[in-house]
Design a protein around this motif. Structure first.
Motif, PDB file in Angstrom:
ATOM      1  N   LEU A  80     -14.114 108.048  76.801  1.00  0.00           N
ATOM      2  CA  LEU A  80     -15.426 107.944  76.155  1.00  0.00           C
ATOM      3  C   LEU A  80     -15.415 108.544  74.749  1.00  0.00           C
ATOM      4  O   LEU A  80     -16.050 108.015  73.834  1.00  0.00           O
ATOM      5  CB  LEU A  80     -16.494 108.613  77.012  1.00  0.00           C
ATOM      6  N   GLU A  81     -14.693 109.639  74.561  1.00  0.00           N
ATOM      7  CA  GLU A  81     -14.586 110.231  73.226  1.00  0.00           C
ATOM      8  C   GLU A  81     -13.866 109.285  72.273  1.00  0.00           C
ATOM      9  O   GLU A  81     -14.237 109.168  71.107  1.00  0.00           O
ATOM     10  CB  GLU A  81     -13.872 111.582  73.294  1.00  0.00           C
ATOM     11  N   GLU A  82     -12.844 108.594  72.779  1.00  0.00           N
ATOM     12  CA  GLU A  82     -12.120 107.626  71.960  1.00  0.00           C
ATOM     13  C   GLU A  82     -13.031 106.459  71.569  1.00  0.00           C
ATOM     14  O   GLU A  82     -13.064 106.048  70.403  1.00  0.00           O
ATOM     15  CB  GLU A  82     -10.904 107.108  72.722  1.00  0.00           C
ATOM     16  N   VAL A  83     -13.774 105.940  72.516  1.00  0.00           N
ATOM     17  CA  VAL A  83     -14.707 104.850  72.239  1.00  0.00           C
ATOM     18  C   VAL A  83     -15.769 105.312  71.252  1.00  0.00           C
ATOM     19  O   VAL A  83     -16.125 104.585  70.316  1.00  0.00           O
ATOM     20  CB  VAL A  83     -15.350 104.337  73.552  1.00  0.00           C
ATOM     21  N   ASN A  84     -16.279 106.522  71.432  1.00  0.00           N
ATOM     22  CA  ASN A  84     -17.281 107.067  70.532  1.00  0.00           C
ATOM     23  C   ASN A  84     -16.740 107.158  69.107  1.00  0.00           C
ATOM     24  O   ASN A  84     -17.435 106.824  68.142  1.00  0.00           O
ATOM     25  CB  ASN A  84     -17.747 108.435  71.030  1.00  0.00           C
ATOM     26  N   GLU A  85     -15.513 107.593  68.945  1.00  0.00           N
ATOM     27  CA  GLU A  85     -14.897 107.701  67.615  1.00  0.00           C
ATOM     28  C   GLU A  85     -14.748 106.317  66.981  1.00  0.00           C
ATOM     29  O   GLU A  85     -15.013 106.144  65.788  1.00  0.00           O
ATOM     30  CB  GLU A  85     -13.529 108.400  67.712  1.00  0.00           C
ATOM     31  N   ILE A  86     -14.359 105.332  67.767  1.00  0.00           N
ATOM     32  CA  ILE A  86     -14.248 103.959  67.259  1.00  0.00           C
ATOM     33  C   ILE A  86     -15.612 103.462  66.796  1.00  0.00           C
ATOM     34  O   ILE A  86     -15.735 102.852  65.722  1.00  0.00           O
ATOM     35  CB  ILE A  86     -13.649 103.026  68.338  1.00  0.00           C
ATOM     36  N   LEU A  87     -16.646 103.740  67.586  1.00  0.00           N
ATOM     37  CA  LEU A  87     -17.996 103.317  67.203  1.00  0.00           C
ATOM     38  C   LEU A  87     -18.467 104.016  65.926  1.00  0.00           C
ATOM     39  O   LEU A  87     -19.118 103.397  65.068  1.00  0.00           O
ATOM     40  CB  LEU A  87     -18.979 103.571  68.346  1.00  0.00           C
ATOM     41  N   LYS A  88     -18.137 105.284  65.762  1.00  0.00           N
ATOM     42  CA  LYS A  88     -18.494 106.000  64.541  1.00  0.00           C
ATOM     43  C   LYS A  88     -17.832 105.359  63.328  1.00  0.00           C
ATOM     44  O   LYS A  88     -18.474 105.132  62.297  1.00  0.00           O
ATOM     45  CB  LYS A  88     -18.074 107.471  64.629  1.00  0.00           C
ATOM     46  N   GLN A  89     -16.531 105.077  63.448  1.00  0.00           N
ATOM     47  CA  GLN A  89     -15.797 104.471  62.338  1.00  0.00           C
ATOM     48  C   GLN A  89     -16.341 103.083  62.011  1.00  0.00           C
ATOM     49  O   GLN A  89     -16.434 102.707  60.843  1.00  0.00           O
ATOM     50  CB  GLN A  89     -14.295 104.407  62.666  1.00  0.00           C
ATOM     51  N   THR A  90     -16.696 102.332  63.043  1.00  0.00           N
ATOM     52  CA  THR A  90     -17.266 100.996  62.844  1.00  0.00           C
ATOM     53  C   THR A  90     -18.606 101.090  62.134  1.00  0.00           C
ATOM     54  O   THR A  90     -18.899 100.307  61.211  1.00  0.00           O
ATOM     55  CB  THR A  90     -17.428 100.284  64.199  1.00  0.00           C
ATOM     56  N   THR A  91     -19.424 102.039  62.527  1.00  0.00           N
ATOM     57  CA  THR A  91     -20.726 102.246  61.889  1.00  0.00           C
ATOM     58  C   THR A  91     -20.551 102.584  60.414  1.00  0.00           C
ATOM     59  O   THR A  91     -21.251 102.047  59.554  1.00  0.00           O
ATOM     60  CB  THR A  91     -21.503 103.365  62.610  1.00  0.00           C
ATOM     61  N   ILE A  92     -19.630 103.473  60.112  1.00  0.00           N
ATOM     62  CA  ILE A  92     -19.354 103.857  58.721  1.00  0.00           C
ATOM     63  C   ILE A  92     -18.910 102.638  57.920  1.00  0.00           C
ATOM     64  O   ILE A  92     -19.375 102.395  56.804  1.00  0.00           O
ATOM     65  CB  ILE A  92     -18.302 104.979  58.669  1.00  0.00           C
ATOM     66  N   PHE A  93     -18.021 101.838  58.490  1.00  0.00           N
ATOM     67  CA  PHE A  93     -17.523 100.637  57.808  1.00  0.00           C
ATOM     68  C   PHE A  93     -18.664  99.686  57.472  1.00  0.00           C
ATOM     69  O   PHE A  93     -18.809  99.229  56.343  1.00  0.00           O
ATOM     70  CB  PHE A  93     -16.468  99.938  58.680  1.00  0.00           C
ATOM     71  N   PHE A  94     -19.483  99.366  58.458  1.00  0.00           N
ATOM     72  CA  PHE A  94     -20.566  98.421  58.223  1.00  0.00           C
ATOM     73  C   PHE A  94     -21.648  98.996  57.306  1.00  0.00           C
ATOM     74  O   PHE A  94     -22.280  98.262  56.536  1.00  0.00           O
ATOM     75  CB  PHE A  94     -21.165  97.925  59.541  1.00  0.00           C
ATOM     76  N   ALA A  95     -21.877 100.296  57.352  1.00  0.00           N
ATOM     77  CA  ALA A  95     -22.835 100.921  56.443  1.00  0.00           C
ATOM     78  C   ALA A  95     -22.360 100.776  55.004  1.00  0.00           C
ATOM     79  O   ALA A  95     -23.155 100.488  54.100  1.00  0.00           O
ATOM     80  CB  ALA A  95     -23.031 102.390  56.801  1.00  0.00           C
ATOM     81  N   ARG A  96     -21.073 100.937  54.762  1.00  0.00           N
ATOM     82  CA  ARG A  96     -20.510 100.766  53.421  1.00  0.00           C
ATOM     83  C   ARG A  96     -20.656  99.317  52.966  1.00  0.00           C
ATOM     84  O   ARG A  96     -21.000  99.042  51.820  1.00  0.00           O
ATOM     85  CB  ARG A  96     -19.038 101.168  53.405  1.00  0.00           C
ATOM     86  N   GLU A  97     -20.359  98.381  53.867  1.00  0.00           N
ATOM     87  CA  GLU A  97     -20.464  96.959  53.537  1.00  0.00           C
ATOM     88  C   GLU A  97     -21.898  96.602  53.154  1.00  0.00           C
ATOM     89  O   GLU A  97     -22.129  95.895  52.181  1.00  0.00           O
ATOM     90  CB  GLU A  97     -20.008  96.103  54.719  1.00  0.00           C
ATOM     91  N   LEU A  98     -22.864  97.063  53.915  1.00  0.00           N
ATOM     92  CA  LEU A  98     -24.256  96.775  53.615  1.00  0.00           C
ATOM     93  C   LEU A  98     -24.682  97.441  52.312  1.00  0.00           C
ATOM     94  O   LEU A  98     -25.455  96.869  51.536  1.00  0.00           O
ATOM     95  CB  LEU A  98     -25.162  97.227  54.754  1.00  0.00           C
ATOM     96  N   GLY A  99     -24.194  98.641  52.062  1.00  0.00           N
ATOM     97  CA  GLY A  99     -24.522  99.364  50.836  1.00  0.00           C
ATOM     98  C   GLY A  99     -23.997  98.640  49.611  1.00  0.00           C
ATOM     99  O   GLY A  99     -24.666  98.586  48.570  1.00  0.00           O
ATOM    100  N   GLN A 100     -22.821  98.049  49.668  1.00  0.00           N
ATOM    101  CA  GLN A 100     -22.239  97.317  48.544  1.00  0.00           C
ATOM    102  C   GLN A 100     -23.002  96.041  48.262  1.00  0.00           C
ATOM    103  O   GLN A 100     -23.122  95.605  47.129  1.00  0.00           O
ATOM    104  CB  GLN A 100     -20.770  97.012  48.811  1.00  0.00           C
ATOM    105  N   ARG A 101     -23.512  95.378  49.259  1.00  0.00           N
ATOM    106  CA  ARG A 101     -24.224  94.125  49.096  1.00  0.00           C
ATOM    107  C   ARG A 101     -25.590  94.328  48.446  1.00  0.00           C
ATOM    108  O   ARG A 101     -26.121  93.416  47.804  1.00  0.00           O
ATOM    109  CB  ARG A 101     -24.418  93.433  50.454  1.00  0.00           C
ATOM    110  N   ARG A 102     -26.174  95.484  48.613  1.00  0.00           N
ATOM    111  CA  ARG A 102     -27.507  95.735  48.067  1.00  0.00           C
ATOM    112  C   ARG A 102     -27.449  96.081  46.585  1.00  0.00           C
ATOM    113  O   ARG A 102     -28.450  96.022  45.895  1.00  0.00           O
ATOM    114  CB  ARG A 102     -28.193  96.861  48.844  1.00  0.00           C
ATOM    115  N   HIS A 103     -26.335  96.483  46.060  1.00  0.00           N
ATOM    116  CA  HIS A 103     -26.239  96.876  44.640  1.00  0.00           C
ATOM    117  C   HIS A 103     -25.862  95.750  43.771  1.00  0.00           C
ATOM    118  O   HIS A 103     -25.449  94.797  43.737  1.00  0.00           O
ATOM    119  CB  HIS A 103     -25.235  98.013  44.451  1.00  0.00           C
TER     120      HIS A 103
END
Length: 103
Positions: A80-103
């Motif tokens: 579960l900790e491994e899955v949680n870490e993967i989800l955190k990294q995925t969230t960070i990735f998509f947050a960056r992608e969305l942030g770049q598209r808005r600028h």
């Protein structure tokens, strides 16, 4: 490899030792004295007696079933900790992608 003892031998030896433990300073000293009389090794008898004490609740150690459950739960926590870490990294990735598209 340890020689297998019949269940009857183990049951008799543990019963014999448990009935007389109060006459000794420790489980080890009792087993050193009683093991030759029972025709088993000292360490084998000591392990049997300690295991019987644990099963009877005489020690503050977990039983074999509890140890197995603890092991399974620790494994599940790691997964579960491994899955949680993967989800955190995925969230960070998509947050960056969305942030770049808005600028």
């Amino acid at each position: 490899m340890a020689k297998p003892y019949p269940v009857e031998v183990k049951t008799h030896a543990v019963s014999y030792a448990m009935d007389r433990l109060d006459q000794y300073n420790s489980v080890y000293s009792a087993c050193v004295d009683m093991a030759p009389k029972l025709n088993v090794s000292t360490e084998t008898l000591r392990r049997w007696v300690v295991q019987a004490q644990i099963a009877a609740g005489g020690h503050n150690r977990p039983t074999s079933d509890q140890l197995a459950e603890i092991k399974a739960l620790k494994s599940k926590v790691r997964d579960l900790e491994e899955v949680n870490e993967i989800l955190k990294q995925t969230t960070i990735f998509f947050a960056r992608e969305l942030g770049q598209r808005r600028h």
